[in-house]
Design an enzyme around this catalytic site. Structure first.
Site, mmCIF file in Angstrom:
data_model
loop_
_atom_site.group_PDB
_atom_site.id
_atom_site.type_symbol
_atom_site.label_atom_id
_atom_site.label_comp_id
_atom_site.label_asym_id
_atom_site.label_seq_id
_atom_site.Cartn_x
_atom_site.Cartn_y
_atom_site.Cartn_z
ATOM 1 N N ASP A 6 0.860 -1.186 0.000
ATOM 2 C CA ASP A 6 0.000 0.000 0.000
ATOM 3 C C ASP A 6 0.899 1.239 0.000
ATOM 4 O OD1 ASP A 6 -1.674 2.151 0.735
ATOM 5 O OD2 ASP A 6 -3.036 0.822 1.797
ATOM 6 N N ASP A 105 -2.633 2.694 -6.192
ATOM 7 C CA ASP A 105 -1.691 2.713 -5.078
ATOM 8 C C ASP A 105 -1.751 1.466 -4.190
ATOM 9 O OD1 ASP A 105 -4.137 3.206 -3.928
ATOM 10 O OD2 ASP A 105 -3.522 5.006 -2.833
ATOM 11 N N GLU A 106 -2.235 0.362 -4.739
ATOM 12 C CA GLU A 106 -2.288 -0.890 -3.979
ATOM 13 C C GLU A 106 -2.075 -2.079 -4.904
ATOM 14 O OE1 GLU A 106 -5.374 -0.390 -0.256
ATOM 15 O OE2 GLU A 106 -6.174 -0.989 -2.195
#
EC number: 2.7.7.7
Length: 344
Positions: A6, A105-106
């Site tokens: 993350d 973003d993950e």
């Protein structure tokens, strides 16, 4: 085990990297609706802005009121952030054949075995930081949900593993409002009837819970509580193909490193669906710092790759006096053409 990487306060962090004067200041990245200069919503905020009470999803007008004369407000630049995301995803993809990009973003990866692989997690963190400047948090668990909750616990810039042995106790003590996919409203509704922790569902009739959550989310909670939940990591098409091997001992001795370098090359070429135009030698040093050197050509045949890789390895050793812990090769810019003639 599943690992979730993350990217911490990603949009704002990219802005900090590209404008160091922002470091230490409250930074708010917002989506503007265009209706007026105060219309829109907060996309993300850094930890300094969060300390003021500015959170993701907050109406922009409210954030402006809180952050007046204190926070820096910036418009979202998603294409710019995507370039950073692509670089990070390429790094992550080298650590597992099974990778799922959950968002910009993950990303989830499926790592072999039942142990936490903290060393690999540290290596991924260090590579991402050294190669992009971005700090990430990593959660590890037996499924994607537990990995996501662990990542939340790891923030900022940490690593948290819920081992297989710890999973039962962890689930028994997790609050409903901390479970991904339930949300604030449904959590509040469950809290009102006495369900505060996941373990509390055993004290209620399933139909009562279904009346609040619906069948799908109710089944999800029970599967999670009974440790029966499983959702596979859905792989993506990879852009890079690599292999990394740990040396028997930390060393700078080329003769000791070369056999592992050759094995890495062979494994990388076996994975690649075509012919690379770029080859990189990546050395993870004794302090887990990452050093890499790359070569780009029209088409790099397997027979030529060893000499190219040796030259790159020699550059690393001549320019850095640290011992090497792991050695790897990364192939990129893959052409799926069937013959070399297609390159010319």
């Amino acid at each position: 085990m599943i690992m979730l990487i993350d990217f911490d306060y990603f949009f704002a962090q990219v802005e900090e990297i590209n404008d160091p004067s922002l470091k230490g200041k409250p930074v708010v990245v917002s989506v503007y609706s265009g209706r007026n200069e105060r219309s829109g919503a907060v996309a993300t905020s850094n930890y300094e802005a969060r300390a003021l009470g500015i959170k993701s999803g907050m109406p922009l007008y409210r954030a402006l009121e809180i952050g007046k004369n204190r926070a820096v407000f910036l418009p979202i630049r998603k294409d710019f952030y995507q370039k950073y995301s692509d670089k990070i995803m390429d790094i992550i993809s080298e650590y597992s054949e099974k990778m799922e990009i959950a968002s910009i973003d993950e990303a989830y990866i499926d790592i072999d075995g039942n142990d936490c692989k903290i060393g690999i997690a540290n290596e991924i963190k260090n590579r991402i930081l050294n190669e992009t400047g971005i700090k990430v948090s990593i959660g590890i668990g037996i499924n994607k949900v537990i990995a996501k909750m662990a990542a939340e616990m790891a923030k900022p810039n940490g690593i948290k593993c819920i081992s297989a042995d710890e999973t039962g106790e962890f689930l028994n003590n997790i609050k409903i409002n901390d479970i991904p996919g339930i949300g604030k409203v449904l959590s509040k509704n469950l809290n009102e009837i006495g369900i505060e922790y996941l373990r509390d569902i055993k004290n209620f009739d399933v139909n009562k819970i279904k009346s609040i959550l619906g069948e799908s989310k109710t089944n999800y909670l029970y599967e999670l509580y009974e440790n029966k939940y499983f959702s596979p990591v859905e792989p993506r098409v990879k852009k890079n193909f690599g292999r990394y091997l740990t040396l028997p001992e930390n060393t700078r001795d080329i003769d000791k490193i070369v056999p592992y370098l050759k094995k890495s090359i062979d494994a990388a070429y076996e994975k690649a669906p075509g012919i690379p135009q770029e080859i990189s030698v990546v050395a993870i040093m004794e302090d887990l710092d990452i050093v890499s050197r790359s070569y780009t050509g029209n088409a790099i045949k397997r027979d030529d790759s060893i000499n190219i890789a040796l030259n790159l390895l020699n550059k690393i050793i001549s320019e850095d006096n640290r011992n090497i812990r792991r050695i790897g090769v990364r192939l990129s810019k893959i052409s799926k053409n069937n013959t070399l003639d297609d390159f010319f």
